[in-house]
Design a protein around this motif. Structure first.
Motif, PDB file in Angstrom:
ATOM      1  N   ALA B 159       1.152  -1.328  -0.401  1.00 37.32           N
ATOM      2  CA  ALA B 159      -0.184   0.049  -0.047  1.00 37.32           C
ATOM      3  C   ALA B 159       0.891   1.018   0.269  1.00 37.32           C
ATOM      4  CB  ALA B 159      -1.017  -0.079   0.871  1.00 37.32           C
ATOM      5  N   ASN B 160       0.424   2.039  -0.907  1.00 41.96           N
ATOM      6  CA  ASN B 160       1.799   3.347  -0.602  1.00 41.96           C
ATOM      7  C   ASN B 160       0.551   4.304   0.037  1.00 41.96           C
ATOM      8  OD1 ASN B 160       3.005   4.472  -3.050  1.00 41.96           O
ATOM      9  ND2 ASN B 160       1.025   5.567  -3.913  1.00 41.96           N
ATOM     10  N   HIS B 161       2.499   4.947   0.605  1.00 38.18           N
ATOM     11  CA  HIS B 161       2.789   5.884   1.082  1.00 38.18           C
ATOM     12  C   HIS B 161       2.553   4.728   2.911  1.00 38.18           C
ATOM     13  CE1 HIS B 161       2.230   8.917  -1.070  1.00 38.18           C
ATOM     14  NE2 HIS B 161       1.487   9.009  -0.990  1.00 38.18           N
ATOM     15  N   THR B 162       3.185   3.849   3.113  1.00 34.83           N
ATOM     16  CA  THR B 162       3.109   2.980   4.433  1.00 34.83           C
ATOM     17  C   THR B 162       4.693   2.655   4.804  1.00 34.83           C
ATOM     18  OG1 THR B 162       2.239   0.405   3.055  1.00 34.83           O
ATOM     19  CG2 THR B 162       0.598   1.271   4.131  1.00 34.83           C
ATOM     20  N   VAL B 163       5.649   2.246   4.266  1.00 37.35           N
ATOM     21  CA  VAL B 163       6.430   2.147   4.337  1.00 37.35           C
ATOM     22  C   VAL B 163       7.712   3.375   3.492  1.00 37.35           C
ATOM     23  CG1 VAL B 163       8.961   1.129   4.030  1.00 37.35           C
ATOM     24  CG2 VAL B 163       7.038   0.049   4.362  1.00 37.35           C
ATOM     25  N   ASP B 164       8.583   4.167   4.746  1.00 33.94           N
ATOM     26  CA  ASP B 164       9.059   5.320   4.371  1.00 33.94           C
ATOM     27  C   ASP B 164      10.558   4.961   3.320  1.00 33.94           C
ATOM     28  OD1 ASP B 164       7.638   7.365   5.081  1.00 33.94           O
ATOM     29  OD2 ASP B 164       8.236   7.332   7.265  1.00 33.94           O
ATOM     30  N   ALA B 165      11.431   5.730   2.409  1.00 32.28           N
ATOM     31  CA  ALA B 165      12.510   4.787   1.642  1.00 32.28           C
ATOM     32  C   ALA B 165      13.228   5.508   2.224  1.00 32.28           C
ATOM     33  CB  ALA B 165      12.114   6.178   0.595  1.00 32.28           C
ATOM     34  N   VAL B 166      13.832   4.740   2.353  1.00 29.42           N
ATOM     35  CA  VAL B 166      15.327   4.347   3.115  1.00 29.42           C
ATOM     36  C   VAL B 166      16.601   3.690   2.891  1.00 29.42           C
ATOM     37  CG1 VAL B 166      16.776   3.787   5.416  1.00 29.42           C
ATOM     38  CG2 VAL B 166      14.352   4.548   5.966  1.00 29.42           C
ATOM     39  N   GLU B 167      17.430   4.282   2.664  1.00 29.55           N
ATOM     40  CA  GLU B 167      18.466   3.576   0.977  1.00 29.55           C
ATOM     41  C   GLU B 167      19.383   3.225   2.399  1.00 29.55           C
ATOM     42  OE1 GLU B 167      20.338   6.636  -0.318  1.00 29.55           O
ATOM     43  OE2 GLU B 167      19.275   7.627  -1.576  1.00 29.55           O
ATOM     44  N   ALA B 168      20.024   1.771   1.936  1.00 28.22           N
ATOM     45  CA  ALA B 168      20.814   0.908   2.134  1.00 28.22           C
ATOM     46  C   ALA B 168      22.306   0.315   0.614  1.00 28.22           C
ATOM     47  CB  ALA B 168      20.223  -0.283   2.981  1.00 28.22           C
ATOM     48  N   PRO B 169      22.948   1.921   0.782  1.00 28.15           N
ATOM     49  CA  PRO B 169      23.676   1.351  -0.501  1.00 28.15           C
ATOM     50  C   PRO B 169      24.520  -0.382  -0.122  1.00 28.15           C
ATOM     51  CG  PRO B 169      23.949   3.438   0.325  1.00 28.15           C
ATOM     52  CD  PRO B 169      23.400   2.575   1.484  1.00 28.15           C
ATOM     53  N   THR B 170      24.375  -0.488  -1.785  1.00 26.68           N
ATOM     54  CA  THR B 170      25.361  -2.140  -1.681  1.00 26.68           C
ATOM     55  C   THR B 170      25.411  -1.676  -3.675  1.00 26.68           C
ATOM     56  OG1 THR B 170      25.710  -4.300  -1.930  1.00 26.68           O
ATOM     57  CG2 THR B 170      23.207  -3.157  -2.594  1.00 26.68           C
ATOM     58  N   SER B 171      26.570  -2.626  -4.347  1.00 26.59           N
ATOM     59  CA  SER B 171      26.640  -2.670  -5.286  1.00 26.59           C
ATOM     60  C   SER B 171      25.742  -3.341  -6.029  1.00 26.59           C
ATOM     61  CB  SER B 171      28.051  -3.230  -5.044  1.00 26.59           C
ATOM     62  OG  SER B 171      28.688  -4.219  -5.313  1.00 26.59           O
ATOM     63  N   ALA B 172      24.967  -3.583  -6.967  1.00 22.77           N
ATOM     64  CA  ALA B 172      24.173  -4.522  -7.708  1.00 22.77           C
ATOM     65  C   ALA B 172      24.426  -4.978  -9.194  1.00 22.77           C
ATOM     66  CB  ALA B 172      22.736  -3.283  -8.137  1.00 22.77           C
ATOM     67  N   SER B 173      25.240  -6.127  -9.363  1.00 24.20           N
ATOM     68  CA  SER B 173      25.138  -6.547 -10.390  1.00 24.20           C
ATOM     69  C   SER B 173      23.650  -6.596 -11.349  1.00 24.20           C
ATOM     70  CB  SER B 173      25.593  -8.258 -10.748  1.00 24.20           C
ATOM     71  OG  SER B 173      24.558  -9.344  -9.948  1.00 24.20           O
ATOM     72  N   ASN B 174      24.296  -6.133 -12.737  1.00 24.86           N
ATOM     73  CA  ASN B 174      22.702  -6.804 -13.516  1.00 24.86           C
ATOM     74  C   ASN B 174      22.721  -7.962 -14.356  1.00 24.86           C
ATOM     75  OD1 ASN B 174      22.954  -3.541 -12.434  1.00 24.86           O
ATOM     76  ND2 ASN B 174      23.716  -3.496 -14.527  1.00 24.86           N
ATOM     77  N   THR B 175      21.406  -7.795 -14.572  1.00 25.83           N
ATOM     78  CA  THR B 175      21.475  -9.818 -15.077  1.00 25.83           C
ATOM     79  C   THR B 175      20.471  -9.533 -16.276  1.00 25.83           C
ATOM     80  OG1 THR B 175      21.898 -11.324 -13.282  1.00 25.83           O
ATOM     81  CG2 THR B 175      20.943 -12.309 -15.539  1.00 25.83           C
ATOM     82  N   VAL B 176      20.901  -9.411 -17.415  1.00 27.91           N
ATOM     83  CA  VAL B 176      19.119  -9.120 -18.822  1.00 27.91           C
ATOM     84  C   VAL B 176      19.120 -10.284 -19.415  1.00 27.91           C
ATOM     85  CG1 VAL B 176      19.713  -8.717 -21.171  1.00 27.91           C
ATOM     86  CG2 VAL B 176      20.951  -7.011 -19.618  1.00 27.91           C
ATOM     87  N   HIS B 177      17.251  -9.896 -19.072  1.00 28.41           N
ATOM     88  CA  HIS B 177      16.755 -11.826 -19.776  1.00 28.41           C
ATOM     89  C   HIS B 177      16.024 -10.806 -20.895  1.00 28.41           C
ATOM     90  CE1 HIS B 177      16.063 -13.379 -15.082  1.00 28.41           C
ATOM     91  NE2 HIS B 177      17.596 -12.038 -15.215  1.00 28.41           N
ATOM     92  N   ASN B 178      16.335 -11.427 -21.783  1.00 26.19           N
ATOM     93  CA  ASN B 178      16.105 -10.950 -23.861  1.00 26.19           C
ATOM     94  C   ASN B 178      14.055 -12.357 -22.964  1.00 26.19           C
ATOM     95  OD1 ASN B 178      18.061  -9.426 -24.163  1.00 26.19           O
ATOM     96  ND2 ASN B 178      18.667 -11.318 -24.586  1.00 26.19           N
ATOM     97  N   VAL B 179      13.213 -11.164 -22.895  1.00 25.11           N
ATOM     98  CA  VAL B 179      12.145 -12.005 -22.757  1.00 25.11           C
ATOM     99  C   VAL B 179      11.476 -12.189 -24.011  1.00 25.11           C
ATOM    100  CG1 VAL B 179      11.544 -11.318 -20.374  1.00 25.11           C
ATOM    101  CG2 VAL B 179      10.556  -9.578 -21.674  1.00 25.11           C
TER     102      VAL B 179
END
Lengths: 255, 325
Positions: B159-179
């Protein structure tokens, strides 16, 4: 142009929604019932399209026997046929509901030919599941867009307009298709005397259907924390204007 | 094994609701001892991987297909469904917005899984193996439901506005899915778009002056227009007003209208039925002007003036003009 509209019978709450002692349902002892608002507009839209393009509107509901009342309401504003899929519980879960409705629609189409459009409400007013229409449309193998604030037929295409944060979006769905309608697409009419008579005479077709119980199970209903406000009365009558503007200044909205 | 956050975006611009979803999904993943992953639809959203990383996503799945340039509920649903099939997350969380509900419903229909929309809470003892207990909003939020989502993959929207955005930086890897998208999902794409004209809208206005049945007619809204104008706000109304044809539905505040959150909501001649209240309850301050001091809106408002709005509203405008000189 033959259009099927799926509607839901829901309580019409006033200032407060009460829950039964066992927490399993809304206490409807003192409440009336109505067609869920988005669906009321779906019925109106269907009737307008048929007035313009010919054909007829069939209205369908899955619900308790009393939901016949909402089907008759739809007939009183222009639907021609009514189909009740009776259930003994007060509500079914979305997967089960969709399975049962899709199966009834398939039978109706096998007997009478395809509906050009199958309309739903964007979401029901009571359970707010946002999914039955989408599930039914996929089972029927027709394109589906929810949230319609505009719906016209152009040749063999349904032109759907909906609003997003960015603006107005246009979708073009080849018929037969399915559309979820939102309130505001039109202003539903009141029944005429002729409509009221028709609603009394119409034969409501009862079609039993089953569906397997799905994976979303209601445990119980609860009321959200009550907003208790110690209302500050600023005054009575126009003499209160000064106190109101003081408040606006204090809140920083009047500079 | 993961919690998958579905990122909502519009032509590459992230929807703010996605940030709450990433935060909620990260919290859930932490309690389950698993990782947060995210999915974006369309290559125009590839740059959002860095945003997902800011919020703790370790892997960002990027669904690619030439047709995925704009929103299309069925194509988006199918694309996310294919990523879900390929990655088998335990929980998938989408945004509690029109598009978010629609995409999760499409995924649910395509994978024949249950889906629970507008969740406000997740069971804090959930570890990934049992059914997921949630609390979800019904009746536009005026009633809550404790529910259980019993499936190998639990689909929910937050539900919108129920959880406030809080950052927690990490390094993300990307995986491409050709759908793979077949022709059946190609019909429901946005074909055309008329951009909204910039300006104050009902949803964003700092002041909303709203009228209900008590206003009495379309013409009688003129003093409300005047007051809203003086305060840099806009005029709203209740469902009774739209049903009477006095104002357009675009002005309607409520469960089936617009949800508002102004600095002050001035509710004139509105009783405050549930249908209306759920649209107005996020207002920071509420001033009710009503002849009935027992009216629901009066008991819920922070401030009230008792009396005839037709006399009170012009008097407020007059006082504002007087003070401004």
């Amino acid at each position: 142009m033959n259009i099927l509209v799926c509607v839901k019978r829901v309580p019409a709450p006033g200032a407060r929604i009460n829950i039964t002692d066992d927490g399993q349902a809304v206490d409807t002892a003192f409440l009336g019932f109505t067609v869920s608002p988005h669906e009321e507009c779906a019925v109106e839209q269907a009737v307008q399209l048929v007035e313009k393009h010919g054909g007829e509107v069939t209205v369908l509901t899955l619900g308790p026997a009393e939901a016949e009342e909402q089907l008759r309401t739809a007939v009183s504003v222009g639907a021609a046929k009514a189909v009740l899929v009776p259930i003994t519980e007060s509500d079914w879960d979305p997967q089960r509901t969709a399975q049962a409705i899709a199966s009834v629609i398939t039978d109706l189409e096998n007997a009478n030919g395809k509906y050009d459009l199958v309309l739903f409400g964007n979401e029901s007013a009571d359970s707010c599941g946002y999914q039955v229409g989408i599930r039914v449309a996929l089972k029927l193998g027709r394109p589906m867009v929810n949230g319609a604030k505009g719906l016209d037929i152009e040749g063999s295409v349904a032109k759907v307009r909906r609003e997003s944060d960015a603006g107005q979006e246009i979708y073009m769905l080849p018929l037969p298709s399915a559309v979820g309608v939102k309130e505001g697409i039109n202003l539903p009419r009141y029944p005429t005397m002729k409509g009221r008579l028709a609603s009394k005479k119409v034969d409501v077709t009862r079609t039993e259907s089953t569906g397997s119980v799905g994976g979303l199970k209601m445990i119980q209903l609860q009321r959200p924390p009550e907003r208790v406000s110690n209302t500050q009365i600023l005054g009575t009558g126009p003499e209160a204007a000064s106190a109101v503007v003081d408040l606006l200044e204090e809140l920083g909205v009047f500079k | 094994m993961s919690v998958l956050a579905v990122i909502e975006h519009d032509r590459g611009t992230i929807a703010t609701a996605s940030l709450g979803v990433l935060t909620a999904a990260r919290n859930l993943a932490a309690q389950m001892g698993t990782s947060l992953e995210a999915v974006t639809v369309g290559s125009n959203a590839d740059a959002l991987a860095s945003v997902a990383g800011q919020y703790g996503a370790t892997v960002v799945h990027q669904a690619h297909h030439d047709a995925l340039t704009d929103f299309g509920p069925e194509a988006w649903g199918e694309a996310v469904a294919q990523v879900v099939r390929a990655t088998s997350p335990q929980v998938v969380i989408g945004t509690g917005t029109e598009r978010g509900h629609e995409v999760i419903a499409q995924v649910a229909a395509r994978l024949d899984l249950p889906a629970s929309m507008n969740c406000t809470e997740f069971d804090s003892s959930f570890n990934g193996t049992q059914p997921l207990r949630v609390v979800r909003a019904r009746w536009g939020g005026s009633l809550l439901e404790q529910a259980e989502v019993d499936a190998t993959i639990k689909l929910v929207t937050l539900a919108n506005h129920t959880v406030d955005a809080v950052e927690a930086p990490t390094s993300a890897s990307n995986t491409v899915h050709n759908v793979n998208l077949d022709s059946s999902v190609m019909h429901s794409f946005v074909q055309d778009r008329v951009e909204r004209v910039a300006g104050v809208t009902l949803a964003t206005a700092p002041v909303v002056v709203s009228g209900g049945r008590g206003v009495g007619s379309a013409e009688a809204f003129a003093p409300l227009e005047e007051l809203a104008g003086l305060l840099g706000g806009v005029v709203g109304c209740s469902r009774a007003v739209t049903n009477n044809g006095w104002r357009n539905h675009t002005d309607q505040v409520g469960q089936t209208g617009t949800r508002i959150a102004p600095d002050i909501y001035i509710a004139c001649g509105i009783s405050g039925a549930i249908q209306h209240w759920v649209g107005a309850m996020a207002s920071k301050n509420i001033l009710a002007i009503n002849t009935d001091k027992e009216a629901n809106i009066v008991t819920k408002a922070g401030y009230a003036v008792i009396g005839d709005l037709h006399k009170i509203v012009p008097a407020i405008s007059e006082e504002i003009r007087r003070r401004r000189g």
